[in-house]
Design an enzyme around this catalytic site. Structure first.
Site, short mmCIF file in Angstrom:
data_model
loop_
_atom_site.label_atom_id
_atom_site.label_comp_id
_atom_site.label_asym_id
_atom_site.label_seq_id
_atom_site.Cartn_x
_atom_site.Cartn_y
_atom_site.Cartn_z
N CYS A 81 0.84 -1.09 -0.06
CA CYS A 81 0.22 -0.07 0.03
C CYS A 81 0.68 1.19 -0.03
O CYS A 81 1.57 1.51 1.12
CB CYS A 81 -0.87 0.04 1.33
SG CYS A 81 -1.80 1.70 1.51
N CYS A 84 0.10 3.95 2.60
CA CYS A 84 0.29 3.37 3.86
C CYS A 84 1.76 3.95 4.38
O CYS A 84 2.03 4.24 5.46
CB CYS A 84 0.39 1.86 4.12
SG CYS A 84 -1.55 1.41 3.90
#
Length: 327
Positions: A81, A84
């Protein structure tokens, strides 16, 4: 991201720790003990971890039980991700700066699907808090540091006013050192300025620049696994920019024959952590289409395999399913 009002209304009761009144009593006792210790000239506690990695087996002890003494902020993340990787360093740095006013618990959604589903996470990164056994959502997506601070300040204020929970006094330098000792030291990969520039562009949200940079690396090193992964991540994030999730899902449901609509929702599913759903949707699309449509769905599925990683059990299972519908 707009900071939420920390009124605790609508909080999810996890029913796994003591009642709020007991939590408040325990917090008051802890405050009294700290006051006594400080009056005696004792130093702040140094060996409380401010950032912890949590899984399903440690969740009750590390999150639920701790939440009776200190607010626990949960960072739902995944290795693949991109957003993230922008948010997590901010949260970790603030956990050390706030020095015990909250604990940061990091949960890898790929390895902890039960927790992911229990909290009703719709996409990652997603940040929740647990106070006295009650969970409430804070925000979703990579947010700038000033807004993250505002949310944390509201959370800390609500924890003290509602439950009397104020955390503990920690030496941030020692806590950071403790975390470094606990984390395994991995050898640094060989220096590759072009790859480093691609990573920096991805982490900074420059998706177009990241795509070009990864393609440049692969032009020189076609077998560079790290560049392939980075390119797949950047392309995925670039595709979902500006997509309205509700409209995309409605279009896919209304028009199952629309391959582009199915591809868009598969992208959204993967970014949201619903890996099996994304793979299943594309395998099903391959199965019921022909020609260019089938090839488009197959290629997109292979691209998503790159994002998750070839050794992931879900990729291995989906490859088998793809082979069965193709042959």
């Amino acid at each position: 991201m707009q900071p939420r009002n920390m009124s605790m209304s609508g909080a999810v009761d996890l029913s796994a720790v003591k009642a709020a009144a007991e939590a408040k009593q325990k917090a008051e006792q802890a405050r009294a003990q700290r006051a006594t210790a400080q009056a005696g000239g004792q130093q702040p506690e140094a060996h409380i971890q401010l950032v912890i990695d949590v899984d399903e087996s440690t969740f009750e002890q590390e999150v639920l039980q701790r939440s009776t003494e200190v607010p626990v902020v949960i960072d739902f993340w995944a290795e693949w991700c991109g957003p993230c990787k922008q948010l997590s360093p901010i949260l970790e740095r603030l956990a050390e700066e706030y020095a015990g006013q909250f604990i940061l618990a990091k949960i890898d959604v790929d390895s902890n699907q039960m927790l992911f589903q229990q909290f009703g996470v719709q996409g990652i990164p997603a940040v929740f808090a647990v106070i006295a056994g009650q969970a409430l959502p804070l925000f979703q997506g990579a947010a700038p540091e000033p807004q993250v601070r505002q949310v944390l300040d509201q959370l800390i204020e609500a924890a003290e006013q509602r439950f009397g929970i104020v955390g503990t006094q920690v030496d941030p330098a020692q806590a950071a050192a403790d975390r470094q000792v606990q984390e395994p030291v991995e050898p640094e990969p060989p220096s590759n300025p072009a790859l480093a520039a691609a990573h920096a562009a991805l982490d900074g949200g420059d998706l177009g620049g990241a795509i070009q940079a990864y393609e440049n690396v692969l032009a020189e090193e076609p077998g560079n696994v790290e560049a392939k992964l980075g390119l797949a991540q950047a392309q995925l994030l670039n595709r979902i920019q500006g997509t309205d999730p509700d409209q995309a899902r409605k279009a896919a449901a209304d028009r199952p024959e629309d391959v582009a609509a199915q591809l868009a929702v598969a992208d959204l599913d993967l970014v949201g952590g619903h890996v099996e759903d994304a793979f299943g949707r594309l395998v099903g699309t391959v199965q019921r289409t022909f020609g260019e449509d089938r090839d488009a769905a197959r290629v997109r599925l292979l691209e998503l395999f790159e994002v998750v990683g070839p050794d992931d059990p879900r990729v291995i299972a989906a490859r088998g399913a793809l082979a069965r519908v193709l042959f």
